[in-house]
Design a protein around this motif. Structure first.
Motif, PDB file in Angstrom:
ATOM      1  N   GLY A 112       0.674  -1.195  -0.141  1.00 46.78           N
ATOM      2  CA  GLY A 112      -0.092  -0.028  -0.041  1.00 46.78           C
ATOM      3  C   GLY A 112       0.809   1.150   0.154  1.00 46.78           C
ATOM      4  N   ASP A 113       2.087   1.029   0.553  1.00 43.40           N
ATOM      5  CA  ASP A 113       2.937   2.213   0.394  1.00 43.40           C
ATOM      6  C   ASP A 113       3.212   3.037  -1.140  1.00 43.40           C
ATOM      7  OD1 ASP A 113       3.360   2.264   3.000  1.00 43.40           O
ATOM      8  OD2 ASP A 113       5.617   1.582   2.898  1.00 43.40           O
ATOM      9  N   LYS A 114       3.094   4.011  -1.152  1.00 43.33           N
ATOM     10  CA  LYS A 114       3.485   4.813  -2.503  1.00 43.33           C
ATOM     11  C   LYS A 114       4.768   5.669  -2.508  1.00 43.33           C
ATOM     12  CE  LYS A 114      -1.504   4.993  -3.531  1.00 43.33           C
ATOM     13  NZ  LYS A 114      -2.505   5.719  -4.000  1.00 43.33           N
ATOM     14  N   LEU A 115       5.661   5.622  -3.475  1.00 42.57           N
ATOM     15  CA  LEU A 115       6.743   6.337  -3.537  1.00 42.57           C
ATOM     16  C   LEU A 115       6.769   6.998  -5.125  1.00 42.57           C
ATOM     17  CD1 LEU A 115      10.024   4.399  -3.452  1.00 42.57           C
ATOM     18  CD2 LEU A 115       7.676   3.384  -3.217  1.00 42.57           C
ATOM     19  N   SER A 116       7.535   7.938  -5.374  1.00 45.52           N
ATOM     20  CA  SER A 116       7.774   8.427  -6.485  1.00 45.52           C
ATOM     21  C   SER A 116       9.355   8.575  -6.654  1.00 45.52           C
ATOM     22  CB  SER A 116       7.059  10.081  -6.616  1.00 45.52           C
ATOM     23  OG  SER A 116       7.417  10.390  -8.050  1.00 45.52           O
ATOM     24  N   LEU A 117       9.753   8.183  -7.854  1.00 44.69           N
ATOM     25  CA  LEU A 117      11.161   8.142  -8.112  1.00 44.69           C
ATOM     26  C   LEU A 117      11.499   8.973  -9.289  1.00 44.69           C
ATOM     27  CD1 LEU A 117      12.307   4.312  -7.567  1.00 44.69           C
ATOM     28  CD2 LEU A 117      12.161   6.097  -5.932  1.00 44.69           C
ATOM     29  N   PHE A 118      12.534  10.019  -9.122  1.00 48.59           N
ATOM     30  CA  PHE A 118      12.873  10.697 -10.292  1.00 48.59           C
ATOM     31  C   PHE A 118      14.053   9.881 -11.190  1.00 48.59           C
ATOM     32  CE2 PHE A 118      16.062  13.757 -12.310  1.00 48.59           C
ATOM     33  CZ  PHE A 118      14.910  14.362 -13.405  1.00 48.59           C
ATOM     34  N   ILE A 119      13.821   9.623 -12.481  1.00 49.77           N
ATOM     35  CA  ILE A 119      14.647   8.801 -13.186  1.00 49.77           C
ATOM     36  C   ILE A 119      15.086   9.795 -14.194  1.00 49.77           C
ATOM     37  CG2 ILE A 119      14.754   6.673 -14.670  1.00 49.77           C
ATOM     38  CD1 ILE A 119      14.218   5.941 -11.681  1.00 49.77           C
ATOM     39  N   HIS A 120      16.448   9.627 -14.694  1.00 58.85           N
ATOM     40  CA  HIS A 120      16.757  10.220 -15.763  1.00 58.85           C
ATOM     41  C   HIS A 120      17.141   9.332 -16.922  1.00 58.85           C
ATOM     42  CE1 HIS A 120      19.651  12.475 -18.453  1.00 58.85           C
ATOM     43  NE2 HIS A 120      19.264  13.744 -17.816  1.00 58.85           N
ATOM     44  N   ARG A 121      16.732   9.491 -18.011  1.00 61.32           N
ATOM     45  CA  ARG A 121      17.118   8.695 -19.212  1.00 61.32           C
ATOM     46  C   ARG A 121      18.623   7.834 -19.083  1.00 61.32           C
ATOM     47  NH1 ARG A 121      15.878  10.839 -24.652  1.00 61.32           N
ATOM     48  NH2 ARG A 121      18.064  11.883 -24.350  1.00 61.32           N
ATOM     49  N   HIS A 122      19.573   8.529 -18.858  1.00 59.59           N
ATOM     50  CA  HIS A 122      20.826   7.898 -18.913  1.00 59.59           C
ATOM     51  C   HIS A 122      21.171   7.111 -17.764  1.00 59.59           C
ATOM     52  CE1 HIS A 122      21.534  10.179 -22.460  1.00 59.59           C
ATOM     53  NE2 HIS A 122      21.251  11.282 -21.896  1.00 59.59           N
ATOM     54  N   ARG A 123      20.246   7.177 -16.757  1.00 62.25           N
ATOM     55  CA  ARG A 123      20.667   6.224 -15.454  1.00 62.25           C
ATOM     56  C   ARG A 123      19.319   5.113 -15.344  1.00 62.25           C
ATOM     57  NH1 ARG A 123      22.499   9.235 -10.724  1.00 62.25           N
ATOM     58  NH2 ARG A 123      23.435   7.247 -10.559  1.00 62.25           N
ATOM     59  N   VAL A 124      18.690   4.985 -16.494  1.00 61.24           N
ATOM     60  CA  VAL A 124      17.866   3.419 -16.419  1.00 61.24           C
ATOM     61  C   VAL A 124      18.420   2.457 -15.892  1.00 61.24           C
ATOM     62  CG1 VAL A 124      16.083   2.438 -17.761  1.00 61.24           C
ATOM     63  CG2 VAL A 124      15.833   4.991 -17.689  1.00 61.24           C
TER      64      VAL A 124
END
Length: 131
Positions: free
Chosen positions: A60-72
């Motif tokens: 049930g926990d929610k989180l948001s991760l910032f992802i840069h294309r070059h670090r996928v």
């Protein structure tokens, strides 16, 4: 005091739903929730940065991760093949996750997952880097 539910940790089957957006609160890039399921902690090189973000979280926990294309690839490592859609055309995006389930892994699932980690020879172009 109520006991905290089971948390993400080694050898647990993790089910996620994710969307993606141009901001932390949006889902303008991937709007329909995509499912993802994997066994936590099976990487030959240890935990991925993605797994570190999930560790200790509960259903049930929610989180948001910032992802840069070059670090996928660096972020997801061996789990990249478990991701359905990813907005790789975007320079960067927020991956908005919800932990849909945490469960025990059956022995046959574990054996199958371990075998899959050694099946790739690195020439598959899957992004696994030969792992």
């Amino acid at each position: 005091m109520q006991e905290k539910s089971e948390t993400v940790g080694p050898m647990k089957k993790i089910s996620l739903k994710y969307t993606a957006g141009s901001t932390e609160k949006s889902n303008d890039i991937i709007s329909a929730p995509e499912p993802m399921e994997f066994i936590f902690g099976l990487g030959a090189d240890g935990l991925t940065p993605f797994e570190y973000e999930l560790e200790g979280k509960a259903q049930g926990d929610k989180l948001s991760l910032f992802i840069h294309r070059h670090r996928v690839l660096e972020t997801f490592g061996h789990l990249l093949s478990k991701m359905g859609k990813l907005p790789i055309d975007a320079a960067s995006f927020y991956l908005n996750l919800e932990i849909a389930g945490i469960g025990e892994v059956e022995q046959r699932e574990l054996v199958r997952a371990l075998a899959a980690t050694t099946a790739c020879g690195g020439d598959c172009d899957c992004g696994c880097g030969g792992h």
